[in-house]
Scaffold this motif. Sequence first.
Motif, PDB file in Angstrom:
ATOM      1  N   TRP A  17       0.821  -1.217   0.000  1.00  0.00           N
ATOM      2  CA  TRP A  17       0.000   0.000   0.000  1.00  0.00           C
ATOM      3  C   TRP A  17       0.845   1.251   0.000  1.00  0.00           C
ATOM      4  CZ3 TRP A  17      -4.968   1.555  -0.552  1.00  0.00           C
ATOM      5  CH2 TRP A  17      -5.919   0.532  -0.733  1.00  0.00           C
ATOM      6  N   LEU A  43       2.177   1.673  -3.429  1.00  0.00           N
ATOM      7  CA  LEU A  43       1.090   2.037  -4.340  1.00  0.00           C
ATOM      8  C   LEU A  43       0.754   3.526  -4.217  1.00  0.00           C
ATOM      9  CD1 LEU A  43      -1.146   1.084  -6.274  1.00  0.00           C
ATOM     10  CD2 LEU A  43      -2.532   0.574  -4.282  1.00  0.00           C
ATOM     11  N   ASP A  52       1.349   6.618  -6.950  1.00  0.00           N
ATOM     12  CA  ASP A  52       0.307   7.491  -7.485  1.00  0.00           C
ATOM     13  C   ASP A  52       0.613   8.959  -7.210  1.00  0.00           C
ATOM     14  OD1 ASP A  52      -2.643   8.791  -7.404  1.00  0.00           O
ATOM     15  OD2 ASP A  52      -2.577   7.034  -8.706  1.00  0.00           O
ATOM     16  N   PRO A  61      -1.444   0.024 -10.794  1.00  0.00           N
ATOM     17  CA  PRO A  61      -1.359  -0.922  -9.684  1.00  0.00           C
ATOM     18  C   PRO A  61      -1.255  -2.366 -10.178  1.00  0.00           C
ATOM     19  CG  PRO A  61      -3.541   0.095  -9.762  1.00  0.00           C
ATOM     20  CD  PRO A  61      -2.713   0.787 -10.759  1.00  0.00           C
ATOM     21  N   THR A  88       1.754  -4.415  -8.594  1.00  0.00           N
ATOM     22  CA  THR A  88       1.596  -5.493  -7.617  1.00  0.00           C
ATOM     23  C   THR A  88       0.764  -6.654  -8.126  1.00  0.00           C
ATOM     24  OG1 THR A  88      -0.416  -4.498  -6.761  1.00  0.00           O
ATOM     25  CG2 THR A  88       1.645  -3.876  -5.687  1.00  0.00           C
ATOM     26  N   THR A 145      -4.232  -5.372  -2.770  1.00  0.00           N
ATOM     27  CA  THR A 145      -4.277  -4.121  -3.520  1.00  0.00           C
ATOM     28  C   THR A 145      -5.152  -4.276  -4.757  1.00  0.00           C
ATOM     29  OG1 THR A 145      -2.254  -4.717  -4.702  1.00  0.00           O
ATOM     30  CG2 THR A 145      -2.025  -3.299  -2.772  1.00  0.00           C
TER      31      THR A 145
END
Lengths: 357, 287, 266
Positions: B152, B155, B159, B227, B231, B239
């Motif tokens: 997370w 991620l 972003d 994403p 991942t 995720t």
Amino acid sequence: MAKITLSDLRHSYMPNPSNDEDWALKYLDLSWDDGGAYALLGPSGCGKTTLLNIISGLLVPSHGRILFDENDVTALAPDERRIAQVFQFPVVYDTMTVFDNLAFPLRNRGMAEPEVKARVNEIAEMTDLTPMLKQRASGLTADGKQKISLGRGLVRTDVNAILFDEPLTVIDPHLKWQLRSKLKELHQRVANTMIYVTHDQTEALTFADKVVVMNVGEVVQVGTPVELFEKPQHTFVGHFIGSPGMNVLACDINNGKAFLAGTEMKTSNKADSKSGKTEIGIRPEFISFADEGLPVEVTRVSDAGRFSVVDVMHKDLAIKLLVNEGENIPSEGAKIAMKPEQSRIYADGWLIEEASA
Amino acid sequence: MNKTVNQKAWFFVTPVLILVAFNAIIPLMTVVNYSVQETFGDNTFFWAGVLWFQEVLNSSRFHEAMGRQLLFTFSILAIEIPLGVIIALAMPRKGPWVSVCLVLMAMPLLIPWNVVGAMWNIFALPDIGLLGRTLNELGFDYNFTRQIGDAWFTLLLMDVWHWTSLVVLLAYAGLVSIPDAYYQAAKIDGASNWSIFRFIQLPKMKRVLTIAILLRFMDSFNIYTEPFVLTGGGPGNSTTLLSIDLVKIALGQFDLGPAAAMSLVYFLIILLLSWVFYTLMMRDEEQ
Amino acid sequence: MIRRRSLIPIIYIIFLMLPIYWLVNMSFKTTNEILGTFSLFPLEFTLENYKTIFTDSTWYLGYANSLLYVMINTALSVCVALPAAYAFSRYRFLGDKHLFFWLLTNRMAPAAVFALPFFQLYSSVGLFDTHVAVALAHTLFNIPLAVWILEGFMSGVPKQLDETAYVDGYSFQAFFVKIFIPTIASGIGVAAFFCFMFSWVELLLAKTLTAVVAKPIAATMTRTASTSGYELGLLAAAGTLTIIPGAFVIYFVRNYIAKGFALGRV
């Protein structure tokens, strides 16, 4: 309130100015008395906004000093100089109410709330903003917003001078005269030094006690509106002021007398042949049709209501004169006479002053 | 602008209408079709009514994906909007460095999304990626492929790296449109920096910030590629955001019915949110 | 002499450049070196990865394919959006506000919702695995965006310009082409930029609608990552090359970036 003095002031926007054109302000040495209403008049690009920003502190001059009374304020920031400025378009804090807008400068300086309230109400009453105090500033019309800008300038009690940068530009014409009179009225009530920058001669001449006419970074003349009209020191002033402006006619000098395309003209001042480029300046108001005088040909008549502007040609000189309503305009064989006491010789644009009358 | 009433204007709009309708209406009709039918894979279809919708709306898988999605969207909004504004405020407003700054900042926006994902994948690998290796050397036990928290973190960081510049550019555009006179007047009024921000800059940026929030909200709600490449939805499905889940069901499992139902629910949520934002924006413009 | 406030953009830009630098760094390393050692610069600088890309047609065609459909899409989207934006800007007509809103919703639609339907749709019209298919699919998002941007710019041009042209005797077509378009040239540039951007970066639909012939570079990269194990160096080189067209485009529109991001509506 303070007396403002500009001492040996020059400004260039460039780091290394080399010639005349690089200087936005060429040379200024002026002082303005406490409490007067002054206008800075001139065409776009003449340096009046530069000068205004130097006085307010938004710009630091590259050379010279400014003094408020006896204090050198050249290096002081705007909020330290205690001046107020009204800009060309309304600057209001949209999210605040009219009341909060007017109160803003006072609250920033830590004034107590009851005093703030009293002062804001006083200024609102002066600027006719009282009914709108609780409204959001963004909802007002352009002239309302300018009144807020004006009010913010007046609300502070310690203001040395109020500066106006063409404030009526965005106002509708029929509201312009209303605001103009309001400004004059305010000046009489508040007696602050007010400096008003404009390119509109009507605004300048109706508002100011004294007008500073500028052109291309220089002060061309300082005087009351009457002085500027009747005795322009420079052909630019004569041409710029008055509608229509002064006639500027090329002339030759011979034995101290002025000749317009061969005909001798009587003038109120004298010149000698070493004077450079010479011209005669005379306002259309002081020329009339006569039985004896310069022969001319009428080329155009423009009716302006109570009088007409008549364009005539003498050889290759274009001259304008004013004829009152009802008076006869000859169609053939016209001759014009110019009042000698209002005809002046200018050399290189400047009025030739007599050592003795 | 004073617009005149002219029904013939429809001719101008026809090409757009045809293209967008082709791409929007026909597929959606297909989706609606699938969402109310059931098939056993042999190309025969039976009416299923609201069966799929019930299944989707009741499925914990959907709820979890939705939950992750909301967490993701609100997290990035909370970071990217203020960060973008702060950076825009700190940028020079005039001068030669402006172009340099804007060009460099715009670069992440033009990188294909799979490259963004791949780049961050490589960047964050625990032993051979610059970020991963550095974090582990600093004492953190970091592995985004195995640990949910790390996944997370990566991620969100990715972003923020990818999209904050959009907010910066929008906020900056709003800032530079403020005339100098406002700052000059504020100086004369003795306003503090905070007052200037609160009463001049922020109000003037309202429109661009609304656009920024709208775009970031929608795009993050719809996000798929980055994403997925970073991942793959994992570790596990920690995720797996809404779009990733949908594509799994639709293209991976070919569960037409559930996929279609989920698509419609998804789309309806977006429509509702778009409408809310649109109304806000139009109301703002009318002022 | 760096002012304290300038630190913020500087730090941010460094942050932005780090992953890019790392990618470029890897692109010049051999896969062995990448997996074996950790170094900030290639110890054994190699151009092998780039050579592969420039010589293997599966790779370089991928770039060509992507550029092709992006350009088709940009041209199509802008051309079609121009008259529509003009209509929205100048006229009121039945359903105009609803139409505009509907268009915007398409921009906001999740691509995932359309993945399967598009696959079926474009297959059924025989456009599967063509550049046209991807170009068309992307218009779903790009046309609304182009209309939105262009309408904003057009609304900034007063109607008096149109009226003056008609009084001067221009036909509508002549006015539009010779007068109006040059006036909003920067708006067209901005719209084209955004269309290029969104089409260039999109993966899901581009991958779904293609197989071999029109395969975009993005798809080639993702296939490599999964099938041939970890050819990280090659992947890094491919990725680095995809950054170049973007950098190019930004450089060209750098003067309009701030204005453009305001979408003409600030």
